[in-house]
Motif scaffolding. Sequence first.
Motif, PDB file in Angstrom:
ATOM      1  N   CYS A   1      -4.444   6.740   1.667  1.00 51.78           N
ATOM      2  CA  CYS A   1      -3.228   6.025   1.269  1.00 51.78           C
ATOM      3  C   CYS A   1      -3.134   4.618   1.840  1.00 51.78           C
ATOM      4  O   CYS A   1      -2.236   3.868   1.471  1.00 51.78           O
ATOM      5  CB  CYS A   1      -1.992   6.844   1.628  1.00 51.78           C
ATOM      6  SG  CYS A   1      -1.810   7.236   3.366  1.00 51.78           S
TER       7      CYS A   1
ATOM      8  N   SER B   1       0.830  -1.195   0.000  1.00 54.27           N
ATOM      9  CA  SER B   1       0.000   0.000   0.000  1.00 54.27           C
ATOM     10  C   SER B   1       0.868   1.250   0.000  1.00 54.27           C
ATOM     11  O   SER B   1       2.041   1.218   0.402  1.00 54.27           O
ATOM     12  CB  SER B   1      -0.926   0.007   1.212  1.00 54.27           C
ATOM     13  OG  SER B   1      -0.192   0.246   2.399  1.00 54.27           O
ATOM     14  N   LEU B   2       0.285   2.354  -0.408  1.00 53.85           N
ATOM     15  CA  LEU B   2       0.983   3.631  -0.361  1.00 53.85           C
ATOM     16  C   LEU B   2       1.363   3.959   1.080  1.00 53.85           C
ATOM     17  O   LEU B   2       2.472   4.458   1.336  1.00 53.85           O
ATOM     18  CB  LEU B   2       0.093   4.731  -0.955  1.00 53.85           C
ATOM     19  CG  LEU B   2       0.592   6.176  -0.840  1.00 53.85           C
ATOM     20  CD1 LEU B   2       1.978   6.338  -1.431  1.00 53.85           C
ATOM     21  CD2 LEU B   2      -0.408   7.116  -1.502  1.00 53.85           C
TER      22      LEU B   2
ATOM     23  N   ARG C   1      -4.549   3.646  -4.666  1.00 52.52           N
ATOM     24  CA  ARG C   1      -3.292   3.656  -5.393  1.00 52.52           C
ATOM     25  C   ARG C   1      -3.309   4.785  -6.415  1.00 52.52           C
ATOM     26  O   ARG C   1      -3.984   5.797  -6.216  1.00 52.52           O
ATOM     27  CB  ARG C   1      -3.054   2.297  -6.064  1.00 52.52           C
ATOM     28  CG  ARG C   1      -3.074   1.118  -5.085  1.00 52.52           C
ATOM     29  CD  ARG C   1      -2.723  -0.191  -5.753  1.00 52.52           C
ATOM     30  NE  ARG C   1      -1.351  -0.248  -6.193  1.00 52.52           N
ATOM     31  CZ  ARG C   1      -0.317  -0.510  -5.386  1.00 52.52           C
ATOM     32  NH1 ARG C   1      -0.515  -0.735  -4.099  1.00 52.52           N
ATOM     33  NH2 ARG C   1       0.918  -0.554  -5.859  1.00 52.52           N
TER      34      ARG C   1
END
Length: 292
Positions: free
Chosen positions: A278, A225-226, A282
Amino acid sequence: MTRPDDGPLPAHPPGSHVVVDCGPQRNAYSLTNCGIDPGAYTVAVLRRPTADGGSGGSEQMHRFQPGDRVAVSLPRSAFPPVSTARRHLLIAGGIGITPMLSHARNAVRWGADVRLLYVHRPGAGAYADELAELLGERAQRVTEKSEFSVLLRQALVSQPMGTHLYVCGPAALMDRVLQEAAAAGWPPQRLHLERFTPAELDPGRPFTASLGRSRRQVSVPAGTSLLEALENAGVEVPNMCRQGVCGECRVPVLAGRPLHRDEFLSDDERVAGDSVMCCVSRSETETLEVDL
């Protein structure tokens, strides 16, 4: 749940949830209480043992005792009632009845037109008696999938113009309701949902997060994940649920096009593309510039 000093809690609209610190887990739970000047927040938690695929959060919730202290977020609204709706059609499956309880209580309090369709396993109808007393003939409760299918089709084609639909429950049920509603001609603006757990997400394509303030470039691989990529790079971002539900990890977007996969942002906010959750979302572009 009450404040340690027994003081008043922040008010909230129906459909709100809080994120509760359940030991190693942080889980989002819908509030069932009246949101006007609440003295306590109430939630209903279905116990799901880890042996059955649970993450352990519900077991921790069932271990709490009166007097225990627990960290709880401020309420956040996932799908509040639309004030201009001609009618509110509530569809719930299983434990998905919890946010609908606050919707039903609110509608009755303010004299709003409301209907409820509730499907659950035999013997597992939480709040069934209260809802029957609260709504009377405006509530339909079934335990057979075939009967639910018939009633769902009838409900989707028989509502007056201006009705808004709210659905919560297992992912398969929600997806089915939304698909059938779309096929029946319901516009997306009149369909509202809340997921207890995020939908299964694909790993996504890798992209680069460009940090506008610090002028750093952070690679976000597929399957990461971000939020995780930022944390691995030593960038702190406030977060709680890590499921795209609570809105805590929202960061402004300066350039690029987010791929929204959260359950928090409204349709208009998604179209604006000026922020991203976030923890789950994405980028549709190779680079996403965020204000960090």
